[in-house]
Design a protein around this motif. Structure first.
Motif, mmCIF file in Angstrom:
data_model
loop_
_atom_site.group_PDB
_atom_site.id
_atom_site.type_symbol
_atom_site.label_atom_id
_atom_site.label_comp_id
_atom_site.label_asym_id
_atom_site.label_seq_id
_atom_site.Cartn_x
_atom_site.Cartn_y
_atom_site.Cartn_z
ATOM 1 N N SER A 199 26.662 48.933 41.552
ATOM 2 C CA SER A 199 26.014 47.784 42.325
ATOM 3 C C SER A 199 26.547 47.312 43.524
ATOM 4 C CB SER A 199 24.785 46.715 41.277
ATOM 5 O OG SER A 199 25.597 46.242 40.422
ATOM 6 N N PRO A 200 25.718 47.230 44.325
ATOM 7 C CA PRO A 200 27.001 46.126 44.939
ATOM 8 C C PRO A 200 26.513 44.702 45.016
ATOM 9 C CG PRO A 200 24.896 47.171 46.296
ATOM 10 C CD PRO A 200 24.574 47.727 45.020
ATOM 11 N N ILE A 201 27.906 44.514 45.193
ATOM 12 C CA ILE A 201 28.015 43.241 44.862
ATOM 13 C C ILE A 201 28.058 42.022 46.273
ATOM 14 C CG2 ILE A 201 29.388 40.757 43.657
ATOM 15 C CD1 ILE A 201 30.085 43.630 41.518
ATOM 16 N N PRO A 202 27.662 41.263 46.904
ATOM 17 C CA PRO A 202 27.234 40.611 47.951
ATOM 18 C C PRO A 202 29.159 39.838 48.182
ATOM 19 C CG PRO A 202 25.975 39.761 47.247
ATOM 20 C CD PRO A 202 26.330 40.963 46.250
ATOM 21 N N ALA A 203 29.707 38.880 49.101
ATOM 22 C CA ALA A 203 30.145 38.476 49.176
ATOM 23 C C ALA A 203 30.435 37.256 48.786
ATOM 24 C CB ALA A 203 31.644 38.306 50.654
ATOM 25 N N GLY A 204 31.101 36.338 48.099
ATOM 26 C CA GLY A 204 30.676 34.892 47.306
ATOM 27 C C GLY A 204 30.133 35.135 46.422
ATOM 28 N N THR A 205 30.037 36.136 45.606
ATOM 29 C CA THR A 205 29.928 36.201 44.430
ATOM 30 C C THR A 205 31.278 36.159 42.978
ATOM 31 O OG1 THR A 205 27.884 37.824 44.741
ATOM 32 C CG2 THR A 205 28.792 37.426 42.853
ATOM 33 N N GLN A 206 31.212 35.217 41.962
ATOM 34 C CA GLN A 206 31.837 35.421 40.928
ATOM 35 C C GLN A 206 31.850 36.302 40.699
ATOM 36 O OE1 GLN A 206 32.007 31.600 39.135
ATOM 37 N NE2 GLN A 206 32.202 30.530 40.996
ATOM 38 N N ILE A 207 32.899 36.880 39.673
ATOM 39 C CA ILE A 207 32.909 38.314 39.477
ATOM 40 C C ILE A 207 34.184 37.801 37.771
ATOM 41 C CG2 ILE A 207 32.918 39.700 40.929
ATOM 42 C CD1 ILE A 207 36.238 39.059 39.972
ATOM 43 N N ARG A 208 33.824 38.750 37.148
ATOM 44 C CA ARG A 208 34.826 39.124 36.128
ATOM 45 C C ARG A 208 35.337 40.250 36.147
ATOM 46 N NH1 ARG A 208 31.699 39.102 31.876
ATOM 47 N NH2 ARG A 208 31.244 40.790 32.561
ATOM 48 N N VAL A 209 37.086 40.341 36.363
ATOM 49 C CA VAL A 209 37.156 41.992 35.602
ATOM 50 C C VAL A 209 37.725 42.411 34.706
ATOM 51 C CG1 VAL A 209 39.605 42.931 36.479
ATOM 52 C CG2 VAL A 209 39.389 40.731 37.183
ATOM 53 N N ASP A 210 36.956 43.727 34.481
ATOM 54 C CA ASP A 210 36.344 44.813 33.931
ATOM 55 C C ASP A 210 37.897 45.585 33.382
ATOM 56 O OD1 ASP A 210 34.212 43.711 33.414
ATOM 57 O OD2 ASP A 210 33.295 44.984 34.685
ATOM 58 N N ARG A 211 38.217 46.032 34.779
ATOM 59 C CA ARG A 211 39.159 46.958 34.733
ATOM 60 C C ARG A 211 40.250 47.134 35.641
ATOM 61 N NH1 ARG A 211 35.331 50.522 34.239
ATOM 62 N NH2 ARG A 211 35.452 52.628 35.990
ATOM 63 N N ILE A 212 41.234 47.876 35.541
ATOM 64 C CA ILE A 212 42.399 48.108 36.759
ATOM 65 C C ILE A 212 42.729 49.401 37.317
ATOM 66 C CG2 ILE A 212 44.257 47.537 38.008
ATOM 67 C CD1 ILE A 212 42.615 45.166 38.030
ATOM 68 N N GLU A 213 42.633 50.107 37.729
ATOM 69 C CA GLU A 213 42.812 51.577 38.343
ATOM 70 C C GLU A 213 43.858 51.818 39.176
ATOM 71 O OE1 GLU A 213 39.514 54.373 38.020
ATOM 72 O OE2 GLU A 213 39.172 53.736 35.898
ATOM 73 N N GLY A 214 44.617 52.295 39.321
ATOM 74 C CA GLY A 214 45.485 51.884 40.659
ATOM 75 C C GLY A 214 45.488 50.853 40.875
ATOM 76 N N VAL A 215 45.498 50.161 42.353
ATOM 77 C CA VAL A 215 45.129 49.342 43.685
ATOM 78 C C VAL A 215 44.239 48.847 43.002
ATOM 79 C CG1 VAL A 215 47.336 49.993 44.202
ATOM 80 C CG2 VAL A 215 45.145 50.562 45.047
ATOM 81 N N LYS A 216 42.809 49.129 42.358
ATOM 82 C CA LYS A 216 41.987 48.817 42.415
ATOM 83 C C LYS A 216 40.635 47.921 40.814
ATOM 84 C CE LYS A 216 39.747 53.059 45.571
ATOM 85 N NZ LYS A 216 40.865 53.516 45.238
ATOM 86 N N ALA A 217 40.517 46.898 41.630
ATOM 87 C CA ALA A 217 39.604 46.287 40.442
ATOM 88 C C ALA A 217 38.525 46.494 40.285
ATOM 89 C CB ALA A 217 40.695 44.548 40.966
#
Length: 149
Positions: free
Chosen positions: A118-136
């Motif tokens: 799902s899209p997440i707008p700028a300014g939203t607080q997030i939690r990191v679920d996993r890292i794949e390569g250089v993408k969070a």
């Protein structure tokens, strides 16, 4: 003569322990030391072997669990592993369809994707679920009544 054999075995057990740090071979080295003492006191090979086995097994069974409980190194997450579960802020809208999105984690900006798509707008607080390569891969934080999603 047997004292030299026990000494050689003790050195071998200590080298194995130094290479593995598993707290197993150390007790057999101590058993070798006890067998060396029995050998120097004139005990025959049977007595030396019994002393070696008894001392080694007793130390392994009684002392090893205590040392492992109190002296095992604590594992500290480092590098990317330390980011898992951390919170950050979306700095550029996240849209998996167009392949865009960035989050700021600490002082570093990461390319980001939404974990559930799902899209997440700028300014939203997030939690990191996993890292794949250089993408969070992240999920938004929903904070309501002091509860996190």
């Amino acid at each position: 003569m047997m004292a030299v054999v026990w000494l050689g075995l003790m050195v071998a057990f200590l080298l194995i322990e130094a290479g593995t740090v598993a707290l197993v071979s150390l007790w057999f080295a101590a058993g070798c030391l006890a067998a060396i003492l029995v050998s120097l006191l004139g005990g025959n090979i049977a007595v030396q072997s019994v002393v070696f086995l008894v001392v080694s097994c007793a130390l392994l069974a009684l002392v090893r669990p205590v040392l492992r409980k109190y002296y095992t190194p604590r594992i500290t997450r480092t590098n990317v592993d330390s980011l898992l579960g951390s919170h950050g802020l979306v700095t550029s809208d996240i849209d998996n369809v167009t392949g865009r999105g960035e989050v700021k984690l600490g002082a570093v900006v990461w390319t980001a994707r939404s974990t559930d798509g799902s899209p997440i707008p700028a300014g939203t607080q997030i939690r990191v679920d996993r890292i794949e390569g250089v993408k969070a891969f992240v999920s938004p934080l929903y904070i309501g009544a002091g509860m996190e999603k």
